[in-house]
Design an enzyme around this catalytic site. Structure first.
Site, short mmCIF file in Angstrom:
data_model
loop_
_atom_site.label_atom_id
_atom_site.label_comp_id
_atom_site.label_asym_id
_atom_site.label_seq_id
_atom_site.Cartn_x
_atom_site.Cartn_y
_atom_site.Cartn_z
N ASN A 155 31.27 101.51 21.29
CA ASN A 155 32.08 102.72 21.10
C ASN A 155 33.58 102.43 21.20
O ASN A 155 34.40 103.23 20.75
CB ASN A 155 31.69 103.80 22.11
CG ASN A 155 32.02 103.42 23.54
OD1 ASN A 155 31.61 102.36 24.02
ND2 ASN A 155 32.75 104.26 24.23
N HIS A 156 33.97 101.27 21.75
CA HIS A 156 35.39 100.91 21.80
C HIS A 156 35.83 100.11 20.57
O HIS A 156 37.03 99.82 20.45
CB HIS A 156 35.70 100.12 23.07
CG HIS A 156 35.91 100.99 24.27
ND1 HIS A 156 37.15 101.34 24.72
CD2 HIS A 156 35.02 101.60 25.09
CE1 HIS A 156 37.04 102.12 25.79
NE2 HIS A 156 35.75 102.29 26.02
N HIS B 199 35.21 93.94 27.48
CA HIS B 199 36.45 94.72 27.64
C HIS B 199 37.69 93.86 27.85
O HIS B 199 38.47 94.07 28.78
CB HIS B 199 36.29 95.71 28.79
CG HIS B 199 35.55 96.95 28.41
ND1 HIS B 199 36.02 97.84 27.47
CD2 HIS B 199 34.35 97.43 28.81
CE1 HIS B 199 35.15 98.83 27.32
NE2 HIS B 199 34.12 98.61 28.11
#
Length: 736
Positions: free
Chosen positions: A238-239, A179
């Site tokens: 999913n990002h 992230h």
């Protein structure tokens, strides 16, 4: 007559006192540990509940906009406002895209002091790139586009499922979600070594969003895969989805760092994300994927589908229709549009009961209006008046048959739906302790699967372990399903400093997981346990206070159900019950009342009006603004910002007064509520302080932030920037 020694009586008294003191210390310490553990748990629950709530809101909004795209007339102003995020007109061939992404006309100035790249890359260049990013330098946009183009070419040659081997001598390192936290990646490289021929890596998705260095992180990962294509493997998360990037910060980060060529970089990244492999199999025994599985997951289906068709897993494939030559084409188009509308509205207005996993997909990703209970005929009449999608001459011939299936749909639709569900489950699902497979309504996408589903899946595919990511864990990892599922999360301090550790796992030829934990912050080493827990708890409670204040009207209605005589007072038990009935976060509200309620309560009764006055830390002075409008803004702040950024098609950060009005119009349709023109006008006048006829989106959203300091979670949730414009709007660009 003996040789024993008799101890004096006072010695026995002292011994008894010492034992009692030791027992008291032990009891106190156990209570202290229990309280600390409880604080950690509810803090974690607050962060995770609000994070998943944000994901659910993202999916609901996107489904709503997709519904508008399907049902508004092509010439409608509302459809034109949002059409660019769906990019339905982009049918260019790869050669045309490569010309659009061409970097050769971008010059690197002499004053540029960052890294220079030539292709094919060398070990020294990649190491220099890592060092440059460590020192906060930026890679020039020419090299960014060049690197991304090389990566796009490589990914198009890779299969959907990578298959790698430990070769009896090498260990393979697997990393979970990062992230955009470059410090975590650099710490992994420091502890474990950089990727090389002797040190292969698998990075399991979610490289971007939330963190501030997402673009640098993906450029490092792409560089290493270009350097070692057989040793570095990247799975899609999913990002890795341009729609998710809109809400969680990656799009805004790229456009901020690369203002001149950011649109092209984003578009190329969108292409790259859609080509990322879906999973990796190690030694034919260990499956590594991002989210999880369902009772319908089939590796043979995943291995054969065209993964690049699904640039966003949030939107099901668009159905195609075949025209009939037996009837007049104009009449046929009108009848088809109406029948399609009736079919779609039937599922939206009357959602099916959640039973099978297949029915869940239809509901959670297409039914964003389950709270709207409107008669079908009334809804159709409303749509006729508002959107003008019916031909008046045909109305008398229509018979609403919402249950019938159209014979005009393509025969490929079922296969496309099945493929989409496979990808959706793979990217969004989470494990659960109960048996079975049920909808993941917490996130709004994917499913929860139980240990029996894991057992059946592993046996079917002759596997022994499933490694997945997708969920933040306090220790950085967690085993479940009889240690046959390992969740791995590599972004430490994800919610706040000290909130969690990161971890990565190493697999040798024996395929026994060897886990390494870490925290990439010097501050965590300087804080005591009490200080660390207190800091994280404070941040979580601030986010929770903002959420409570944003639901003020709903909470007051819930309190008044207990306050029959309208005294303004409720008991603490009633307060806890009312708050949970509105928030639905599953938190221990009775225990949290000591942190959330600071005003004095007499006889165990709380004045809830006084409590609301204390909730907002920095409530802006907006008394002259319509209060219902303000509460809508507080409650749906992230959704409103999302629509703002969509309307801001040129990514300038400013919108005109007309676009401001259109944003509120879209929001009012989405929320099924009426917002008066007068209220919006007062708000616009208040925000446009310099009277230049435009509104700065960042300043607008900052003016309505309730807390005194953005938490990491709030920063990630609000970081949003609109997508690049359509290619049709770039025809005047001399560089194309």
């Amino acid at each position: 007559m003996g040789c024993g020694v008799t101890k004096p009586a006072h010695f026995h008294k002292q011994s008894t006192k010492a034992k009692k003191a030791a027992v008291l210390i032990q009891i106190w310490y156990r209570q202290y540990v229990a309280r600390t553990e409880m604080r950690c748990r509810y803090t974690w629950h607050i962060f995770q509940s609000i994070e998943y709530s944000g994901e659910q809101a993202q999916i609901k909004l996107y489904n709503f906009l997709g519904y508008l795209m399907d049902n508004f007339t092509p010439s409608s102003q509302e459809r034109n406002l949002i059409s660019h995020i769906f990019r339905e007109n982009e049918v260019c061939q790869d050669a045309e895209w490569e010309r659009y992404f061409c970097y050769k006309n971008i010059e690197v100035p002499d004053i540029y002091s960052g890294p220079h790249l030539t292709f094919p890359l060398t070990v020294e260049q990649v190491a220099g790139l890592v060092e440059a990013f460590r020192n906060k330098k930026q890679l020039h946009s020419r090299y960014v586009l060049q690197l991304l183009l090389e990566m796009w070419k490589l990914l198009r040659m890779l299969p959907n499922i990578n298959r790698v081997s430990t070769c009896h001598s090498k260990e393979i390192t697997i990393c979970g979600d990062l992230h955009g936290q470059l410090d975590d990646l650099l710490l992994i490289f420091y502890k474990n070594g950089m990727p090389s021929l002797e040190k292969p890596y698998v990075f399991n998705g979610d490289f971007v969003d939330r963190g501030k260095d997402s673009i640098e992180l993906v450029l490092i990962l792409f560089s290493f895969q270009l350097l070692y294509p057989g040793e570095v493997h990247l799975n899609r998360g999913n990002h890795e989805d341009h729609i998710v990037n809109l809400r969680y910060g990656f799009t805004k980060e790229v456009l901020t760092k690369y203002r001149l060529h950011g649109n092209r970089i984003l578009k190329l990244l969108q292409k790259i994300f859609s080509w990322l492999p879906l999973a990796t199999v190690i030694d034919q025994k260990v499956l590594v994927l991002h989210g999880g599985i369902s009772n319908s997951t089939d590796l043979s289906v995943l291995a054969k589908l065209d993964r690049h068709k699904y640039e966003s897993a949030l939107r099901p494939p668009k159905k195609t229709q075949k025209s009939l030559t037996e009837i007049d084409s104009d009449t046929d188009d009108d009848v088809w549009s109406i029948n399609k509308f009736l079919n779609r509205r039937a599922s939206l207005t009357y959602p099916k009961t959640l039973g099978s996993h297949n029915s869940f997909h239809n509901r959670s990703l297409q039914d964003f209006s389950d709270r709207i209970k409107i008669n079908m005929n009334d809804e159709l009449e409303s749509q006729k008046q508002n959107f003008h999608i019916f031909n008046p001459s045909l109305q008398k011939d229509l018979a609403p048959s919402a249950s019938s299936d159209s014979p005009l749909e393509s025969t490929d639709t079922d296969d496309a739906d099945e493929e989409w569900k496979q990808i959706l489950d793979l990217l969004w699902s989470d494990p659960m302790s109960q048996e079975g497979c049920i909808p993941n309504e917490v996130r709004g996408g994917g499913c929860y699967w139980g240990p029996n589903i894991t057992e059946d899946f592993l046996n079917k595919h002759n596997l022994q372990l499933l490694i997945r990511s997708h969920e933040c864990k306090q220790d950085g990892y967690e085993f479940c399903h009889n240690r046959k599922v390992l969740t791995l999360f590599s972004a430490s301090n994800y919610y706040d400093v000290g909130s969690n550790r990161g971890a990565y796992v190493k697999l040798g030829p024996d395929l026994v997981p060897y886990l390494i934990q870490y925290q990439a912050s010097s501050m965590t080493r300087e804080l005591t346990v009490t200080q660390s827990v207190g800091r994280t708890e404070h941040s979580a409670l601030n986010v929770l206070r903002e959420q409570l204040f944003a639901h003020r009207s709903d909470l007051i209605c819930a309190f008044q159900k207990f306050d029959k005589e309208n005294t303004g007072l409720v008991s603490m038990n009633d307060w806890a019950a009312a708050v949970e009935s509105v928030m639905r976060l599953g938190l221990p509200w009775r225990m949290l009342r000591f942190q959330l309620i600071t005003c004095k309560a007499s006889d165990n009764m709380l004045n809830y009006h006084d409590w609301f006055n204390e909730l907002a830390i920095n409530r802006p002075n907006m008394d002259h603004i319509d209060q219902s409008l303000l509460e809508t803004l507080y409650h749906h702040r992230s959704t409103l910002e999302t629509i703002f950024r969509i309307v801001d098609t040129d990514n300038s950060g400013f919108i005109s007064m007309e676009d401001f009005w259109q944003t509120w119009k879209l929001l009012s349709v989405y929320l099924k509520m009426e917002i008066t023109d007068e209220a919006v006008s007062d708000l616009a006048i208040t925000i446009d302080s310099n009277h230049d006829g435009s509104i700065d989106i960042d300043e607008f959203m900052e003016a309505f932030r309730l807390t005194d300091k953005k938490s990491r979670l709030e920063r990630g949730r609000s970081m949003f920037m609109g997508t690049a414009t359509d290619l049709t709007k770039l025809e005047g660009d001399p560089n194309i």
